[in-house]
Write a protein that holds these residues in place. Structure first.
Motif, mmCIF file in Angstrom:
data_model
loop_
_atom_site.group_PDB
_atom_site.id
_atom_site.type_symbol
_atom_site.label_atom_id
_atom_site.label_comp_id
_atom_site.label_asym_id
_atom_site.label_seq_id
_atom_site.Cartn_x
_atom_site.Cartn_y
_atom_site.Cartn_z
ATOM 1 N N HIS A 27 -8.234 59.617 8.790
ATOM 2 C CA HIS A 27 -8.734 60.912 9.263
ATOM 3 C C HIS A 27 -8.436 62.005 8.246
ATOM 4 O O HIS A 27 -9.287 62.879 7.984
ATOM 5 C CB HIS A 27 -8.109 61.264 10.604
ATOM 6 N N MET A 28 -7.275 61.964 7.636
ATOM 7 C CA MET A 28 -6.904 62.971 6.644
ATOM 8 C C MET A 28 -7.796 62.870 5.404
ATOM 9 O O MET A 28 -8.223 63.880 4.845
ATOM 10 C CB MET A 28 -5.432 62.812 6.266
ATOM 11 N N VAL A 29 -8.100 61.631 4.997
ATOM 12 C CA VAL A 29 -8.973 61.431 3.849
ATOM 13 C C VAL A 29 -10.372 61.966 4.135
ATOM 14 O O VAL A 29 -10.978 62.659 3.306
ATOM 15 C CB VAL A 29 -9.028 59.933 3.473
ATOM 16 N N SER A 30 -10.901 61.679 5.333
ATOM 17 C CA SER A 30 -12.230 62.178 5.693
ATOM 18 C C SER A 30 -12.262 63.698 5.723
ATOM 19 O O SER A 30 -13.234 64.316 5.284
ATOM 20 C CB SER A 30 -12.646 61.620 7.066
ATOM 21 N N THR A 31 -11.194 64.306 6.210
ATOM 22 C CA THR A 31 -11.124 65.767 6.253
ATOM 23 C C THR A 31 -11.089 66.355 4.845
ATOM 24 O O THR A 31 -11.762 67.348 4.551
ATOM 25 C CB THR A 31 -9.882 66.212 7.042
#
Length: 269
Positions: free
Chosen positions: A218-222
């Motif tokens: 999720h952090m990478v996508s953000t």
């Protein structure tokens, strides 16, 4: 509805249509037919289940041979995005992602304006059953969503490609580009942006940034969505890669210009 005009000039070009892991050859063929109906000609296939070339796809294309015969095959989505500056991901479902969202008409008007300046554009379509993952949408950077019945939102690949192709043909390029300014520097291509993602994510992983580990995806996508908002040029990407490299502790490249500057600044002996 059938019928062709052998004397009419064949319209080609437009944004690349990218099918991610399509399953049935027939779906690829009917998507190619929809493209040809409305003047699109560049088809990119990411790891089709039944391999390529596929005779069933050709049979279903209703003689859209110029699309089928020139389709390009890729092992990964990252490779399929090579050379593109602006990419849309299609979805009918709400996504918890901070990326720009457009309807088909607005997206294709923007695509026409973009291509009119000599840049490149693509549209992603997902798997028949599961569509695109959030990670794949993050690589695209912008979303196209279809105004469908929320209780029955499923579209097959050919329908989705037809909708986008129709809006491409319908968009008025002269009107759309009247106030569009050509960028002073070439915008970054997708492979350059993906390279930045991989470089930055590797540095952050080494710095133990992704905590807790289960939230890493999720952090990478953000992070990727954040960088997609920037509209970066190729030069911007080079600078950002240099910044990440410096933070990793790499020496800045010792160019002749830098050597001359350092010699000039050095105190006399």
């Amino acid at each position: 509805m059938a019928g062709t005009n052998s004397k009419a000039e064949l319209i080609t070009g437009g944004p690349a249509i990218i099918l991610v892991e399509p399953q049935l050859g027939e779906n690829i063929g009917t998507a190619a037919r929809a493209m040809a109906n409305f003047g699109l000609s560049e088809l990119r296939l990411v790891n089709p289940r039944d391999g390529w070339p596929n005779q069933r796809a050709k049979n279903a294309s209703a003689k859209a041979d110029h699309v089928i015969d020139n389709a390009r095959l890729f092992a990964t989505l990252e490779e399929a995005l090579s050379g593109l500056n602006l990419v849309y991901a299609t979805t009918a479902r709400p996504r918890d992602m901070f990326v720009p969202v457009h309807g088909p008409q607005a997206a294709m008007q923007k695509a026409r304006a973009h291509i009119a300046t000599g840049q490149s554009c693509g549209v992603l379509f997902g798997r028949e059953r599961t569509g695109l993952t959030n990670e794949e949408i993050a690589l695209a950077g912008e979303i196209v969503t279809f105004p469908v019945n929320p209780a029955f939102a499923s579209l097959n690949i050919a329908q989705a490609v037809l909708l986008m192709s129709y809006e491409w043909m319908r968009a008025n390029s002269e009107t759309d580009t009247a106030h569009f300014q050509t960028p002073q520097e070439p915008p970054a291509r997708k492979e350059e942006l993906i390279g930045l993602f991989q470089h930055l994510e590797g540095a952050l992983q080494a710095a133990n940034f992704f905590r807790p580990p289960e939230k890493k995806n999720h952090m990478v996508s953000t992070l990727r969505a954040l960088f997609h908002k920037g509209g970066y040029s190729q030069r911007d990407i080079t600078i950002l890669r240099g910044v990440v490299g410096a933070l990793e502790g790499r020496r800045t490249r010792n160019t002749p210009r830098r050597q001359a500057a350092e010699a000039k600044a050095a105190p006399p002996e």
